[in-house]
Design a protein around this motif. Structure first.
Motif: not given
Length: 268
Positions: A73, A86, A104, A108
């Motif tokens: 990410i 995240f 995020g 997840s």
């Protein structure tokens, strides 16, 4: 998740009896975390015996170890792509700019819930442990509340914190609120409105181990203590251990010893 989880075990000649799912920390990798964890050793027994190998795989030969891999990410703060469950602005102050965390985190959580369902095809949930280190356990505890069913053999968290803790604490102060339902709604998307109400009894009865080192310079121990206290306000009993040293990792050997003891006590 961008890649399949790294898995190992059970050892040759041993039937699969339990699964332990452990999530790595931010800017790490599943196999890297597994390798470093498996280098950690518990204390030698007081009486010499056949267990000369004190690593986790040797102590638990019937366990299937599952290490999920976080996706890559973009980091808003550092302007780089990195492995993380995240995005977040500050690990020290995990409540800062939480709007960066939510997308995020929800993604997840959904990924880990799908992984848990896959493992439940192999062993019942009561024989599955869920845990992780740092941002990995932050994701694991959020998944625990999002799922709402409880029923795990146990949760194991190291040097971590509770995501969206400010929101959780704010709503805990409101009288007449279904606290467990609120915790669930913190960690599910709007598409999950049909989510079953959490099983309060199952959530409360799930054993949880939390460990944190006082000299952790990445995630302050106060963040972990706050998670412990908030879980306590929900009626969840937490086994908490803190240590003078160990940094942003599991204290050795004492922290490993407590981890081993916790697993053994809950291997149903």
């Amino acid at each position: 998740m961008s890649a399949s989880p790294y898995t190992t075990g059970p050892s040759a000649g041993h039937a699969h009896t339990h699964t332990i799912i452990l999530l790595h920390g931010r800017d790490s990798q599943a196999q890297e975390f597994a390798s470093e964890l498996f280098e950690s050793e518990a204390s030698a027994p007081e009486k010499p015996g056949p267990e000369s190998d004190r690593t986790l795989p040797a102590l638990f030969p019937s366990v299937r170890w599952v290490f999920p891999q976080a996706t890559t990410i973009h980091s808003e703060r550092f302007d780089v792509e990195m492995s993380q469950w995240f995005d977040m602005w500050s690990v020290e102050n995990a409540q800062e700019r939480i709007e960066l965390q939510v997308p995020g985190l929800l993604f997840s959580i959904a990924s880990i819930r799908a992984l848990i369902k896959e493992e439940e095809l192999l062993v019942p949930r009561k024989r599955i442990f869920l845990g992780g280190i740092s941002q990995g356990f932050a994701t694991a505890i959020a998944t625990f509340f999002a799922d709402g069913s409880g029923g795990f053999a146990g949760l194991c968290g190291f040097c971590s914190w509770l995501p969206l803790a400010d929101k959780a604490a704010l709503n805990m102060a409101k009288e007449g609120l279904d606290q467990h339902r609120h915790m669930q709604r913190l960690y599910v998307t709007d598409d999950d409105e049909q989510q079953e109400s959490p099983s309060q009894a199952q959530l409360i009865s799930t054993p949880i181990l939390l460990e944190h080192c006082q000299d952790d310079e990445v995630v302050p121990i106060g963040n972990g203590a706050r998670m412990r206290d908030l879980l306590g306000r929900l009626g969840i009993s937490v086994e908490w251990h803190d240590y003078e040293d160990g940094g942003h990792w599991i204290n050795e050997p004492q922290g490993v010893d407590y981890f081993v003891r916790f697993l053994r006590e809950n291997l149903h």
